[in-house]
Design a protein around this motif. Structure first.
Motif, PDB file in Angstrom:
ATOM      1  N   LYS A 136       0.850  -1.190   0.000  1.00  0.00           N
ATOM      2  CA  LYS A 136       0.000   0.000   0.000  1.00  0.00           C
ATOM      3  C   LYS A 136       0.884   1.238   0.000  1.00  0.00           C
ATOM      4  N   VAL A 137       0.555   2.207  -0.842  1.00  0.00           N
ATOM      5  CA  VAL A 137       1.258   3.489  -0.816  1.00  0.00           C
ATOM      6  C   VAL A 137       0.710   4.303   0.350  1.00  0.00           C
ATOM      7  N   GLU A 138       1.553   4.547   1.328  1.00  0.00           N
ATOM      8  CA  GLU A 138       1.137   5.231   2.550  1.00  0.00           C
ATOM      9  C   GLU A 138       1.195   6.748   2.401  1.00  0.00           C
ATOM     10  N   LYS A 139       2.293   7.256   1.827  1.00  0.00           N
ATOM     11  CA  LYS A 139       2.484   8.699   1.728  1.00  0.00           C
ATOM     12  C   LYS A 139       3.165   9.062   0.415  1.00  0.00           C
ATOM     13  N   VAL A 140       2.834  10.238  -0.079  1.00  0.00           N
ATOM     14  CA  VAL A 140       3.493  10.817  -1.250  1.00  0.00           C
ATOM     15  C   VAL A 140       4.086  12.159  -0.825  1.00  0.00           C
ATOM     16  N   TYR A 141       5.344  12.380  -1.174  1.00  0.00           N
ATOM     17  CA  TYR A 141       6.034  13.614  -0.784  1.00  0.00           C
ATOM     18  C   TYR A 141       6.592  14.313  -2.016  1.00  0.00           C
ATOM     19  N   LEU A 142       6.679  15.628  -1.932  1.00  0.00           N
ATOM     20  CA  LEU A 142       7.416  16.441  -2.894  1.00  0.00           C
ATOM     21  C   LEU A 142       8.361  17.318  -2.082  1.00  0.00           C
ATOM     22  N   LYS A 143       9.665  17.106  -2.252  1.00  0.00           N
ATOM     23  CA  LYS A 143      10.636  17.777  -1.397  1.00  0.00           C
ATOM     24  C   LYS A 143      11.838  18.263  -2.203  1.00  0.00           C
ATOM     25  N   ASN A 144      12.450  19.325  -1.711  1.00  0.00           N
ATOM     26  CA  ASN A 144      13.796  19.688  -2.159  1.00  0.00           C
ATOM     27  C   ASN A 144      14.818  18.916  -1.341  1.00  0.00           C
ATOM     28  N   ILE A 145      16.032  18.817  -1.847  1.00  0.00           N
ATOM     29  CA  ILE A 145      17.016  17.941  -1.219  1.00  0.00           C
ATOM     30  C   ILE A 145      17.367  18.400   0.196  1.00  0.00           C
ATOM     31  N   TRP A 146      17.373  19.698   0.448  1.00  0.00           N
ATOM     32  CA  TRP A 146      17.731  20.158   1.800  1.00  0.00           C
ATOM     33  C   TRP A 146      16.627  19.869   2.818  1.00  0.00           C
ATOM     34  N   GLU A 147      15.423  19.553   2.340  1.00  0.00           N
ATOM     35  CA  GLU A 147      14.319  19.219   3.244  1.00  0.00           C
ATOM     36  C   GLU A 147      14.324  17.756   3.665  1.00  0.00           C
ATOM     37  N   ILE A 148      15.174  16.942   3.043  1.00  0.00           N
ATOM     38  CA  ILE A 148      15.216  15.514   3.366  1.00  0.00           C
ATOM     39  C   ILE A 148      16.615  15.056   3.757  1.00  0.00           C
ATOM     40  N   THR A 149      17.532  16.006   3.973  1.00  0.00           N
ATOM     41  CA  THR A 149      18.889  15.686   4.414  1.00  0.00           C
ATOM     42  C   THR A 149      19.188  16.419   5.712  1.00  0.00           C
ATOM     43  N   ALA A 150      20.175  15.907   6.430  1.00  0.00           N
ATOM     44  CA  ALA A 150      20.522  16.482   7.727  1.00  0.00           C
ATOM     45  C   ALA A 150      21.975  16.135   8.047  1.00  0.00           C
ATOM     46  N   PRO A 151      22.593  16.867   8.969  1.00  0.00           N
ATOM     47  CA  PRO A 151      23.936  16.483   9.412  1.00  0.00           C
ATOM     48  C   PRO A 151      23.922  15.079  10.007  1.00  0.00           C
ATOM     49  N   ALA A 152      24.990  14.327   9.747  1.00  0.00           N
ATOM     50  CA  ALA A 152      25.115  12.973  10.281  1.00  0.00           C
ATOM     51  C   ALA A 152      26.156  12.970  11.396  1.00  0.00           C
ATOM     52  N   GLN A 153      26.282  11.831  12.062  1.00  0.00           N
ATOM     53  CA  GLN A 153      27.226  11.743  13.174  1.00  0.00           C
ATOM     54  C   GLN A 153      28.658  11.928  12.706  1.00  0.00           C
ATOM     55  N   LYS A 154      29.008  11.313  11.582  1.00  0.00           N
ATOM     56  CA  LYS A 154      30.397  11.346  11.115  1.00  0.00           C
ATOM     57  C   LYS A 154      30.688  12.485  10.151  1.00  0.00           C
ATOM     58  N   TYR A 155      29.674  12.892   9.404  1.00  0.00           N
ATOM     59  CA  TYR A 155      29.922  13.824   8.304  1.00  0.00           C
ATOM     60  C   TYR A 155      28.901  14.968   8.332  1.00  0.00           C
ATOM     61  N   PRO A 156      29.217  16.079   7.652  1.00  0.00           N
ATOM     62  CA  PRO A 156      28.294  17.212   7.640  1.00  0.00           C
ATOM     63  C   PRO A 156      26.963  16.914   6.961  1.00  0.00           C
ATOM     64  N   ILE A 157      26.932  15.893   6.102  1.00  0.00           N
ATOM     65  CA  ILE A 157      25.688  15.446   5.488  1.00  0.00           C
ATOM     66  C   ILE A 157      25.579  13.934   5.658  1.00  0.00           C
ATOM     67  N   GLY A 158      24.385  13.390   5.426  1.00  0.00           N
ATOM     68  CA  GLY A 158      24.249  11.941   5.397  1.00  0.00           C
ATOM     69  C   GLY A 158      25.002  11.395   4.199  1.00  0.00           C
ATOM     70  N   LEU A 159      25.926  10.481   4.440  1.00  0.00           N
ATOM     71  CA  LEU A 159      26.834  10.064   3.371  1.00  0.00           C
ATOM     72  C   LEU A 159      27.225   8.610   3.523  1.00  0.00           C
ATOM     73  N   GLN A 160      27.149   7.878   2.425  1.00  0.00           N
ATOM     74  CA  GLN A 160      27.685   6.525   2.378  1.00  0.00           C
ATOM     75  C   GLN A 160      29.124   6.616   1.884  1.00  0.00           C
ATOM     76  N   VAL A 161      30.031   6.015   2.625  1.00  0.00           N
ATOM     77  CA  VAL A 161      31.454   6.065   2.290  1.00  0.00           C
ATOM     78  C   VAL A 161      31.954   4.645   2.050  1.00  0.00           C
ATOM     79  N   LYS A 162      32.650   4.446   0.936  1.00  0.00           N
ATOM     80  CA  LYS A 162      33.233   3.150   0.598  1.00  0.00           C
ATOM     81  C   LYS A 162      34.717   3.319   0.349  1.00  0.00           C
ATOM     82  N   ARG A 163      35.512   2.510   1.054  1.00  0.00           N
ATOM     83  CA  ARG A 163      36.970   2.553   0.898  1.00  0.00           C
ATOM     84  C   ARG A 163      37.502   3.970   1.062  1.00  0.00           C
TER      85      ARG A 163
END
Length: 218
Positions: A136-163
């Motif tokens: 079931k589709v529960e919610k539909v959103y329309l957002k700009n990128i700054w409205e769905i990102t936030a500072p993370a514990q390790k980095y200034p933005i939420g970030l996946q880091v590999k090697r």
């Protein structure tokens, strides 16, 4: 039905799709099976939604480069909107990729206006009560990128880091804690610049400061 801008498209999509049920079925060797795996549901919805927009009469086409941010460009009355389409299991925190970090830097340096891209996001729930099938589709959103990102514990933005290299930008739990998100576009831009400072790149043709000055002067 004439849709004049992306906000009207969102209103119609939200009205028509929230609460709707669906199934994804595989038919193999003359036997059908309703699939309930989260990855397949999310991927299928991300492919389905642009077709829904076209069904509504929207002029939406893939971006110039298939692997580059953003995914699509939608045109209303000669006004273009950059559009990304995402879907995730609403029972969990969102973990989809927002954009490849280096590709995002390159694209926004060359075209700073793409920072204003809109994210169409579907939050779905698999029907796993032992009787119902599908999702079931529960919610539909329309957002700009700054409205769905936030500072993370390790980095200034939420970030996946590999090697030890930045790979993909990741969202915050905007559906549960919208106040955690960046307060403004400028806050997000500065966080991206600070992240670039942490991961110098010899393959990019501009420095963190040059990127910042370019996007802020747009």
């Amino acid at each position: 039905m004439e849709i004049n801008n992306i906000f009207e498209l969102f209103d119609i999509t939200k009205e028509k799709l929230e609460g709707q049920h669906g199934t994804i079925t595989i038919n193999f060797a003359n036997r059908s099976h309703v699939y309930s795996g989260n990855d397949v549901i999310g991927n299928c919805l991300q492919e389905w939604l642009p077709n829904w927009f076209q069904y509504l009469g929207v002029n939406i086409v893939p971006g110039e480069h298939t692997q580059a941010f953003p995914d699509f460009v939608a045109v209303f009355n000669n006004t273009s909107y950059d559009v990304e389409v995402k879907a995730w299991n609403y029972n969990n925190n969102p973990a989809f990729d927002l954009a490849n970090f280096q590709s995002f830097l390159e694209t926004t340096f060359d075209s700073p206006g793409k920072l204003d891209a809109y994210y169409f996001i579907l939050g779905y729930k698999p029907m796993d009560d032992g009787f119902s099938e599908g999702f079931k589709v529960e919610k539909v959103y329309l957002k700009n990128i700054w409205e769905i990102t936030a500072p993370a514990q390790k980095y200034p933005i939420g970030l996946q880091v590999k090697r030890n290299q930045p790979y993909a930008m990741r969202p915050t739990s905007f559906h549960k804690n919208p106040d955690k998100a960046f307060k403004s576009k400028e806050d997000f831009i500065n966080a991206v610049k600070n992240t670039y400072d942490l991961f110098p790149s010899t393959s990019l043709k501009f420095s963190p400061d040059e990127w910042l000055n370019k996007v802020l002067s747009y």
